[in-house]
Scaffold this active site. Sequence first.
Site, PDB file in Angstrom:
ATOM      1  N   ASN A   9       0.853  -1.207  -0.067  1.00 48.67           N
ATOM      2  CA  ASN A   9      -0.120   0.159   0.000  1.00 48.67           C
ATOM      3  C   ASN A   9       0.881   1.291   0.080  1.00 48.67           C
ATOM      4  OD1 ASN A   9      -1.846   2.112   0.589  1.00 48.67           O
ATOM      5  ND2 ASN A   9      -2.332   1.348   2.366  1.00 48.67           N
ATOM      6  N   LYS A  11       0.076   4.218  -0.291  1.00 49.15           N
ATOM      7  CA  LYS A  11      -0.318   5.461   0.497  1.00 49.15           C
ATOM      8  C   LYS A  11      -0.251   6.740  -0.507  1.00 49.15           C
ATOM      9  CE  LYS A  11       0.068   3.262   4.702  1.00 49.15           C
ATOM     10  NZ  LYS A  11       0.092   3.425   6.375  1.00 49.15           N
ATOM     11  N   HIS A  94      -9.504   1.045   5.187  1.00 48.04           N
ATOM     12  CA  HIS A  94      -8.236   1.312   5.763  1.00 48.04           C
ATOM     13  C   HIS A  94      -8.197   2.361   6.933  1.00 48.04           C
ATOM     14  CE1 HIS A  94      -3.888   2.517   6.584  1.00 48.04           C
ATOM     15  NE2 HIS A  94      -3.678   1.363   6.030  1.00 48.04           N
ATOM     16  N   GLU A  96      -6.529   4.752   7.858  1.00 52.32           N
ATOM     17  CA  GLU A  96      -6.382   6.176   7.776  1.00 52.32           C
ATOM     18  C   GLU A  96      -7.574   6.572   7.067  1.00 52.32           C
ATOM     19  OE1 GLU A  96      -2.771   5.550   5.593  1.00 52.32           O
ATOM     20  OE2 GLU A  96      -1.616   5.103   7.416  1.00 52.32           O
ATOM     21  N   GLU A 166      -5.010  -4.854  10.753  1.00 52.95           N
ATOM     22  CA  GLU A 166      -3.960  -3.680  11.024  1.00 52.95           C
ATOM     23  C   GLU A 166      -4.303  -3.117  12.236  1.00 52.95           C
ATOM     24  OE1 GLU A 166      -2.113  -2.484   6.918  1.00 52.95           O
ATOM     25  OE2 GLU A 166      -3.532  -1.221   7.293  1.00 52.95           O
ATOM     26  N   GLY A 172       3.121   2.533  10.693  1.00 55.56           N
ATOM     27  CA  GLY A 172       3.695   3.593  10.498  1.00 55.56           C
ATOM     28  C   GLY A 172       4.332   3.914  11.746  1.00 55.56           C
ATOM     29  N   SER A 212       3.901  -1.885  10.180  1.00 56.75           N
ATOM     30  CA  SER A 212       5.232  -1.735  10.382  1.00 56.75           C
ATOM     31  C   SER A 212       6.109  -3.091  10.191  1.00 56.75           C
ATOM     32  CB  SER A 212       5.575  -1.568  12.060  1.00 56.75           C
ATOM     33  OG  SER A 212       5.158  -0.128  12.246  1.00 56.75           O
TER      34      SER A 212
END
Length: 260
Positions: A9, A11, A94, A96, A166, A172, A212
């Site tokens: 991904n 992003k 996701h 985010e 996730e 991140g 990560s």
Amino acid sequence: MRKAIIAGNWKMHLGLREAEALLHALRASCETDVIDVVVCPPFTALAAAAKILAGSSLGLGGQDLCWEPQGAFTGAISPVMLRDVGCRYVIVGHSERRTHFGETDEIIHRKLRAALAHELIPIMCIGETRQEREQRKTFEVLTRQLAGAFRDCERWDCARVVLAYEPVWAIGTGTHATPEQAQEAHQFIRQWLVKRCGAPIGDAKRIQYGGSVTPANAASLLQQPDVDGALVGGASLKSEAFGAIVKAALDVKAAGRPAR
Ligand code: 13P
């Protein structure tokens, strides 16, 4: 036997030239039929990506989609457009998108249905925040997200979804879930699916871990009996790192995973 799936991904990273260079490098290093390898570049690079990856084993995915096939939805990209540009996959839900764009379980449900209706394979993301984990609410959150996304879905629709666990606190941050934490959550998700859809669908469901993932930790995570792949963010932006994660998955496949 579940076929592992490693997805990158990207992003909101990489301009067109950088994206093209990375795609050429991935095509040269990540070809395999033994596992599925997928890249999800930004929308602006999808057309170029489809050309570069044409005829390769690498799959292409979008990072998001609108629930409508067309219409007055300024700024949105429809499942029809994703298909048109050559995508087979799309990331849905996701964290985010949930955090920065206010996506609710209901919106994610509509996006999941739209992806399925247009023959895209959804990569559906679920996971708890640090606070939720500390409050021992991980399973409660996963249950709510799963039930919300799959509401009214037929069992054979559920069968077409790839799931990605996730944990938000691992995304991140450089702090990945331990293999034991990942296995515990994946096993819970699989058991939920077995109850919801029956053993053949639950046992066959591919559940990726994301958060990560790096070449250093990929093997230990992928060796877990219920971890069937990885959804990779930062490390997917470098061909050597992503290639090393793909290789770790191939090595785990060759060596075999322990039964639960
Ligand atoms: P990182 O690998 O950068 O933690 O991102 C994970 C992720 O969000 C993939 O969707």
